[in-house]
Write an enzyme that holds these catalytic residues in place. Structure first.
Site, mmCIF file in Angstrom:
data_model
loop_
_atom_site.group_PDB
_atom_site.id
_atom_site.type_symbol
_atom_site.label_atom_id
_atom_site.label_comp_id
_atom_site.label_asym_id
_atom_site.label_seq_id
_atom_site.Cartn_x
_atom_site.Cartn_y
_atom_site.Cartn_z
ATOM 1 N N LEU A 1 0.805 -1.227 0.000
ATOM 2 C CA LEU A 1 0.000 0.000 0.000
ATOM 3 C C LEU A 1 0.835 1.272 0.000
ATOM 4 O O LEU A 1 0.419 2.303 -0.518
ATOM 5 C CB LEU A 1 -0.962 -0.024 1.195
ATOM 6 C CG LEU A 1 -1.944 -1.210 1.162
ATOM 7 C CD1 LEU A 1 -2.777 -1.264 2.427
ATOM 8 C CD2 LEU A 1 -2.837 -1.132 -0.062
ATOM 9 N N LYS B 1 -11.680 3.465 12.398
ATOM 10 C CA LYS B 1 -11.030 4.010 13.570
ATOM 11 C C LYS B 1 -9.855 3.115 13.978
ATOM 12 O O LYS B 1 -9.871 1.938 13.587
ATOM 13 C CB LYS B 1 -12.019 4.154 14.730
ATOM 14 C CG LYS B 1 -12.648 2.816 15.172
ATOM 15 C CD LYS B 1 -13.194 2.899 16.529
ATOM 16 C CE LYS B 1 -12.283 2.297 17.541
ATOM 17 N NZ LYS B 1 -12.255 0.822 17.562
ATOM 18 N N HIS C 1 -16.879 5.161 20.189
ATOM 19 C CA HIS C 1 -18.198 4.553 20.405
ATOM 20 C C HIS C 1 -18.978 5.199 21.562
ATOM 21 O O HIS C 1 -20.133 5.575 21.411
ATOM 22 C CB HIS C 1 -18.067 3.056 20.697
ATOM 23 C CG HIS C 1 -17.326 2.288 19.637
ATOM 24 N ND1 HIS C 1 -17.406 2.585 18.299
ATOM 25 C CD2 HIS C 1 -16.500 1.223 19.716
ATOM 26 C CE1 HIS C 1 -16.666 1.735 17.614
ATOM 27 N NE2 HIS C 1 -16.099 0.902 18.446
HETATM 28 C C1 BG6 Z 1 -14.198 -2.192 18.214
HETATM 29 C C2 BG6 Z 1 -13.053 -2.235 19.185
HETATM 30 O O1 BG6 Z 1 -14.301 -0.934 17.622
HETATM 31 O O2 BG6 Z 1 -15.402 -2.474 18.906
HETATM 32 C C3 BG6 Z 1 -12.982 -3.577 19.864
HETATM 33 O O3 BG6 Z 1 -11.846 -1.984 18.487
HETATM 34 C C4 BG6 Z 1 -14.305 -3.922 20.507
HETATM 35 O O4 BG6 Z 1 -11.953 -3.606 20.827
HETATM 36 C C5 BG6 Z 1 -15.435 -3.762 19.503
HETATM 37 O O5 BG6 Z 1 -14.239 -5.247 20.961
HETATM 38 C C6 BG6 Z 1 -16.783 -3.914 20.170
HETATM 39 O O6 BG6 Z 1 -17.783 -3.947 19.199
HETATM 40 P P1 BG6 Z 1 -19.149 -4.685 19.471
HETATM 41 O O7 BG6 Z 1 -19.987 -4.361 18.273
HETATM 42 O O8 BG6 Z 1 -18.844 -6.137 19.619
HETATM 43 O O9 BG6 Z 1 -19.678 -4.095 20.730
#
Ligand code: BG6
Length: 498
Positions: free
Chosen positions: A100, A155, A247
């Site tokens: 890349l 991210k 998140h």
């Molecule tokens: C990701 C993180 O963005 O979200 C992870 O990098 C995490 O560490 C995951 O486990 C959690 O996603 P979900 O949808 O399983 O709650």
């Protein structure tokens, strides 16, 4: 009015070339390719659409198709894997070998895309953020980025404000902001979108959704798994960068934002940005009082002994936090004085993500001499493992004689109500990318505002040099996190386990 279990047909999106940089990586095989397969199965991909895996794995197209066939069998639920769709989907796949960052290796991709310039091109950067800039430069250098192209960034966007700005500058030098899709898969979760609908397509909550009626809000994202094979990445990220900066803050925005005039690509993001900008700044003293970092040690997961984080990442001195709890405040008219408690951790005792809006207690006890007790109303929005919503209230237990108060709940269970499982977040988001709809993606100013606030915590932690508090795997995090909320006379809401 159609019944709740009516399935509306999925609308076919425009044809495109969907290029996945990191096409053999974990994210591609676990999430992206299964999501595209499932959209194909629902008839959303037109015949001309292709999916092009680009990586250094040195495969050819046949080898890639074989690999993906095996991965679909692992990551698509059995009842949704049918041979006919699988064959059709695999025929869409192409593979190009590319380093890349090395412009001399891009001929394969350039040839693969040649002659299809009029189509939408999606460039999905499912690779290390350090490669975002070089990939975009190469796309420009080889004339592959057209006005109909979109760049999708996974991210983390940087590891602090300065590096996030640098990534955004590098990508922004090639793509217009309207072409950049910064993905936060939490925004693609059905229950998260339903939060918007619950707030803004109903009237009963809005008069109560403020500091007059709400005591506090909790956003809990507990995972039962550890870091597994992602230790290399996680060591440089930690829970603050991996989960909270994106998140959890995005969830906080959706809970706290003002109603936009209508829901579209910029209005929702404008309102989310205002929330991030209204977060109360954190001085080093605030960081000391209002945040707790933790790291899991050895313990039990579902009754089985598991190693601690340091053993997993083979770094006996690791200071990386696998848990964080924060008390945040939003300085605006609606929310002044209402604490928002955010908590996330790995290797907790259960997998459970919930948003809890706790209302104030009744101002005056109206049932003297009654038996039982009344609890303050609580709206629990369950994100996973069960998607739904629960309103906790007090009712009279039936029976003659006096009054016996009993906490009860009104439940909305998504699967029971709509008679079908929710699609994976990526399915929705990938189709939004092709449609060019960025409403559920993070805008540059949002990402940078989130970093600006989070960086104050990083600075505070660095200054205090305090080590993350240890907690045994399979528990609810360090006791300091319990103290953080109990000091305010409140307790963490522990959700229903899977
Ligand atoms: C990701 C993180 O963005 O979200 C992870 O990098 C995490 O560490 C995951 O486990 C959690 O996603 P979900 O949808 O399983 O709650």
């Amino acid at each position: 009015m159609p019944p709740a279990n009516t399935v509306f047909p999925a609308k076919t999106v425009d044809p495109c070339d969907f290029v996945v940089f990191g096409g053999t990586g974990d994210l591609a095989v676990r999430k992206l390719l299964p999501a595209l397969y499932l959209r194909d199965r629902d008839g959303q991909l037109p015949p001309e659409t292709r999916v092009i895996g680009a990586s250094r794995a040195g495969l050819d197209t046949e080898g890639y198709r074989d690999k993906v066939r095996g991965e679909l069998a692992r990551f698509v639920p059995n009842d949704q894997l049918d041979a006919q769709t699988c064959d059709r989907f695999l025929r869409r796949l192409e593979y190009v070998s590319v380093d890349l960052a090395d412009p001399d290796t891009w001929t394969g991709l350039t040839e693969c895309l040649a002659g299809r310039e009029e189509l939408i091109r999606v460039f999905y950067l499912a690779c290390a953020p350090g490669l975002f800039g070089p990939i975009c430069e190469n796309l420009q250098l080889h004339g592959l980025a057209s006005a109909r192209s979109r760049a999708v960034l996974e991210k983390p966007i940087g590891h602090d404000l300065a590096s996030a700005r640098a990534v955004n500058d590098a990508v922004g030098a090639v793509f217009d902001e309207s072409q950049i899709f910064r993905i936060d898969h939490y925004l693609g979760k059905e229950s998260v979108q339903n939060l918007l609908v619950t707030r803004f397509a109903n009237t009963f909550l809005e008069p109560l959704w403020n500091s007059t009626s709400v005591d506090h809000v909790q956003i809990n994202v507990a995972e039962s798994l550890g870091v597994g094979s992602r230790g290399g990445y996680y060591e440089s990220a930690g829970a603050l960068r991996d989960m909270l900066q994106n998140h959890l803050l995005q969830l906080l925005c959706l809970v706290a934002m003002e109603p936009p005039t209508y829901v579209d690509r910029e209005t929702v993001r404008d309102e989310k940005l205002k929330v991030l900008q209204a977060l109360k700044p954190m001085s080093p003293d605030d960081v000391e009082r209002c945040t707790v970092a933790g790291q899991y040690g050895p313990g039990l997961a579902e009754g089985v002994a598991v190693p601690g984080y340091r053993d997993e990442v083979e770094n006996p001195h690791s200071r990386t936090e696998t848990f964080i709890a924060v008390k945040a405040e939003i300085q605006n008219w609606r929310w002044a004085g209402v604490p928002f408690y955010l908590r996330t951790g790995k290797r907790m005792d259960r997998r459970c993500s919930e948003i809890v809006v706790q209302f104030k207690p009744v101002p005056h006890p109206m049932f003297p001499g009654s038996e039982g007790h009344s609890e303050p109303n609580r709206l629990v929005i369950q994100l996973q493992p069960h998607e739904g919503m629960r309103l906790h209230m007090t009712a009279k237990e039936p029976g003659p004689g006096g009054i016996r108060l009993r906490p009860v709940s009104l439940d909305l269970n998504y699967i029971e109500t709509f008679k079908r499982p929710s699609p994976d977040a990526y399915e929705r988001l990938l189709m939004d990318v092709v449609r060019g709809n960025p409403t559920l993606f993070m805008r540059r100013d949002e990402v940078e505002a989130a970093w600006e606030w989070v960086e104050q915590i990083l600075v505070g932690w660095n200054r205090s040099e305090r080590l993350p508090r240890r907690y045994p795997a399979g528990t609810n995090g360090p006791t300091d996190a319990t103290t953080l909320i109990e000091r305010d006379g409140r307790i963490w809401h522990e959700g229903v386990p899977a």
